[in-house]
Design a protein around this motif. Structure first.
Motif, mmCIF file in Angstrom:
data_model
loop_
_atom_site.group_PDB
_atom_site.id
_atom_site.type_symbol
_atom_site.label_atom_id
_atom_site.label_comp_id
_atom_site.label_asym_id
_atom_site.label_seq_id
_atom_site.Cartn_x
_atom_site.Cartn_y
_atom_site.Cartn_z
ATOM 1 N N ILE A 1 -23.068 80.158 127.141
ATOM 2 C CA ILE A 1 -22.225 79.195 127.852
ATOM 3 C C ILE A 1 -20.772 79.659 127.930
ATOM 4 C CG2 ILE A 1 -21.268 76.848 127.742
ATOM 5 C CD1 ILE A 1 -24.095 76.897 128.754
ATOM 6 N N LYS A 2 -20.280 80.329 126.901
ATOM 7 C CA LYS A 2 -18.855 80.686 126.879
ATOM 8 C C LYS A 2 -18.487 81.693 127.961
ATOM 9 C CE LYS A 2 -18.750 84.537 123.590
ATOM 10 N NZ LYS A 2 -18.201 85.003 122.291
ATOM 11 N N GLU A 3 -19.483 82.330 128.574
ATOM 12 C CA GLU A 3 -19.219 83.272 129.668
ATOM 13 C C GLU A 3 -19.197 82.584 131.024
ATOM 14 O OE1 GLU A 3 -18.345 86.265 128.991
ATOM 15 O OE2 GLU A 3 -18.781 86.069 126.846
ATOM 16 N N ARG A 4 -19.494 81.282 131.064
ATOM 17 C CA ARG A 4 -19.492 80.560 132.333
ATOM 18 C C ARG A 4 -18.060 80.395 132.847
ATOM 19 N NH1 ARG A 4 -24.245 77.349 132.625
ATOM 20 N NH2 ARG A 4 -25.958 78.598 131.744
ATOM 21 N N LYS A 5 -17.936 80.234 134.138
ATOM 22 C CA LYS A 5 -16.614 80.177 134.757
ATOM 23 C C LYS A 5 -15.820 78.950 134.331
ATOM 24 C CE LYS A 5 -17.767 82.951 138.827
ATOM 25 N NZ LYS A 5 -17.838 82.994 140.324
ATOM 26 N N PHE A 6 -16.505 77.796 134.130
ATOM 27 C CA PHE A 6 -15.764 76.584 133.772
ATOM 28 C C PHE A 6 -15.149 76.696 132.379
ATOM 29 C CE2 PHE A 6 -20.112 75.708 132.438
ATOM 30 C CZ PHE A 6 -19.965 75.154 131.190
ATOM 31 N N VAL A 7 -15.809 77.451 131.473
ATOM 32 C CA VAL A 7 -15.232 77.673 130.151
ATOM 33 C C VAL A 7 -14.054 78.640 130.249
ATOM 34 C CG1 VAL A 7 -15.662 78.571 127.834
ATOM 35 C CG2 VAL A 7 -17.408 77.199 128.987
ATOM 36 N N GLN A 8 -14.214 79.687 131.039
ATOM 37 C CA GLN A 8 -13.118 80.636 131.225
ATOM 38 C C GLN A 8 -11.919 79.975 131.903
ATOM 39 O OE1 GLN A 8 -14.885 83.888 133.382
ATOM 40 N NE2 GLN A 8 -16.039 84.638 131.601
ATOM 41 N N ALA A 9 -12.193 79.053 132.814
ATOM 42 C CA ALA A 9 -11.101 78.322 133.467
ATOM 43 C C ALA A 9 -10.356 77.458 132.455
ATOM 44 C CB ALA A 9 -11.651 77.468 134.598
ATOM 45 N N ALA A 10 -11.097 76.811 131.552
ATOM 46 C CA ALA A 10 -10.456 75.997 130.521
ATOM 47 C C ALA A 10 -9.589 76.852 129.603
ATOM 48 C CB ALA A 10 -11.518 75.263 129.713
ATOM 49 N N GLU A 11 -10.052 78.059 129.285
ATOM 50 C CA GLU A 11 -9.248 78.971 128.463
ATOM 51 C C GLU A 11 -7.993 79.408 129.205
ATOM 52 O OE1 GLU A 11 -11.997 82.080 127.610
ATOM 53 O OE2 GLU A 11 -12.896 81.053 125.886
ATOM 54 N N THR A 12 -8.116 79.620 130.511
ATOM 55 C CA THR A 12 -6.984 80.092 131.315
ATOM 56 C C THR A 12 -5.845 79.077 131.335
ATOM 57 O OG1 THR A 12 -8.489 81.356 132.736
ATOM 58 C CG2 THR A 12 -6.282 80.891 133.604
ATOM 59 N N ILE A 13 -6.163 77.790 131.382
ATOM 60 C CA ILE A 13 -5.110 76.763 131.444
ATOM 61 C C ILE A 13 -4.593 76.392 130.060
ATOM 62 C CG2 ILE A 13 -6.021 75.846 133.596
ATOM 63 C CD1 ILE A 13 -7.238 73.543 132.045
ATOM 64 N N GLY A 14 -5.072 77.102 129.031
ATOM 65 C CA GLY A 14 -4.523 76.911 127.694
ATOM 66 C C GLY A 14 -5.206 75.875 126.835
ATOM 67 N N THR A 15 -6.420 75.457 127.194
ATOM 68 C CA THR A 15 -7.165 74.498 126.374
ATOM 69 C C THR A 15 -7.525 75.141 125.033
ATOM 70 O OG1 THR A 15 -8.132 73.570 128.387
ATOM 71 C CG2 THR A 15 -9.165 72.978 126.298
ATOM 72 N N SER A 16 -7.347 74.402 123.953
ATOM 73 C CA SER A 16 -7.620 74.955 122.621
ATOM 74 C C SER A 16 -9.098 75.271 122.460
ATOM 75 C CB SER A 16 -7.178 73.976 121.536
ATOM 76 O OG SER A 16 -7.965 72.805 121.573
ATOM 77 N N ARG A 17 -9.391 76.250 121.606
ATOM 78 C CA ARG A 17 -10.766 76.670 121.408
ATOM 79 C C ARG A 17 -11.634 75.542 120.839
ATOM 80 N NH1 ARG A 17 -12.842 81.845 120.716
ATOM 81 N NH2 ARG A 17 -11.007 82.464 121.921
#
Length: 294
Positions: A180-196
């Motif tokens: 799941i962590k390779e999905r685009k919606f997770v990567q998008a959340a990481e890009t906007i600075g959402t905490s792990r």
């Protein structure tokens, strides 16, 4: 109002499809009906059993080992207690204990697996090596060792089973989280600075929940069986608790002459475990499109 209806419509359609798939599998539907009946019996057992006083430690020596009859549907045990009343109330003990043990295992195993799969690196290595240590022991053997260490009681048996079961959910959750962590919606959340941590609990765990639910639903039967095994060995529920495994352990001393003392609790375990397994198969078919029958 239209916006609310538009939001609820996909969920309603999904719910209708799930009901259709469940109704199509007659065996699973029957298992669900039986389980619902068992749960209702467990909830209302103190008020619907014919001899509620026999649930505890009240004895009737003059009526001991009465054969099954209209007065005592499943006979009486060595202390004259009504076996039917104790078997019905035993559903409350066994089912609630099984659900509790699986719930505790989920609370421990799912977050650990999500953290291991999401963070990777040394965090993953530490969590998975600890998991491997627990997985190197057979669940029943580990539970026996823990109960022997903590002391024989139903509560300790539930905790011991939870400790021996959580690694399976950790391993399953880790594999799902890595994907799941390779999905685009997770990567998008990481890009906007959402905490792990927020990503783990808001995005990863909710999107991995289907296989977890399937595994948990199929594990409940196994946990009930393990709990009954511990009680049978004298390491779980203690007398006068009407737990099915304990009733079998007590009744085996009088088998086969007084067969009803252990046969009926054994049938209760068999029926409950079988129904949970059938229901688990149905839930897997409903939640996993790849396994749906055409």
């Amino acid at each position: 109002m239209d916006a609310i209806l538009d939001t609820l419509k996909p969920r309603w359609n999904s719910f209708r499809e799930s009901l259709y798939l469940l109704a199509r599998n007659k065996l699973s539907l029957l298992a669900l009906i039986i389980l619902v009946a068992l749960v209702l019996l467990a909830i209302f057992s103190p008020v619907i059993v014919p001899y509620p006083q026999d649930i505890a430690d009240e004895t009737h020596i003059e009526a001991k080992f009465s054969e099954p009859s209209s007065e005592h549907l499943m006979g009486t045990d060595e202390l004259g207690r009504d076996v039917f009343s104790r078997v019905v109330y035993g559903a409350r003990v066994s089912i609630s204990s099984g659900l509790m043990a699986v719930a505790i295992a989920l609370v421990i195993g799912v977050p650990l697996g999500a953290v291991a799969g999401s963070f990777g690196g040394w965090v993953d290595n530490v969590i998975m090596r600890i998991t491997d240590v627990f997985l190197s022991f057979p669940p029943l053997l580990l539970a026996i060792a823990l109960v022997a260490l903590l002391g024989s009681s139903l509560t300790n048996a539930i905790m011991a089973i939870s400790v021996s079961w959580w690694p399976w959910y950790t391993r399953l959750m880790r594999g799902q989280a890595i994907s799941i962590k390779e999905r685009k919606f997770v990567q998008a959340a990481e890009t906007i600075g959402t905490s792990r941590i927020k990503i783990i609990f808001k995005h990863i765990i909710p999107n991995c929940i289907s296989p977890i639910i399937v595994q948990a639903s199929m594990d409940i039967g196994g946990v009930i069986m393990t709990l009954a095994s511990l009680s049978f060995l004298g390491l779980g529920a203690q007398s006068p608790t009407p737990e099915w495994g304990l009733m079998i352990s007590t009744g085996r001393s009088y088998f086969p002459d007084k067969w009803w003392c252990c046969i009926f609790p054994g049938l209760a375990i068999f029926l409950t475990v079988l129904c949970f397994n059938l229901l688990g198969d149905a839930i897997r078919e409903i939640l996993d499109p790849k396994t749906r029958k055409k």
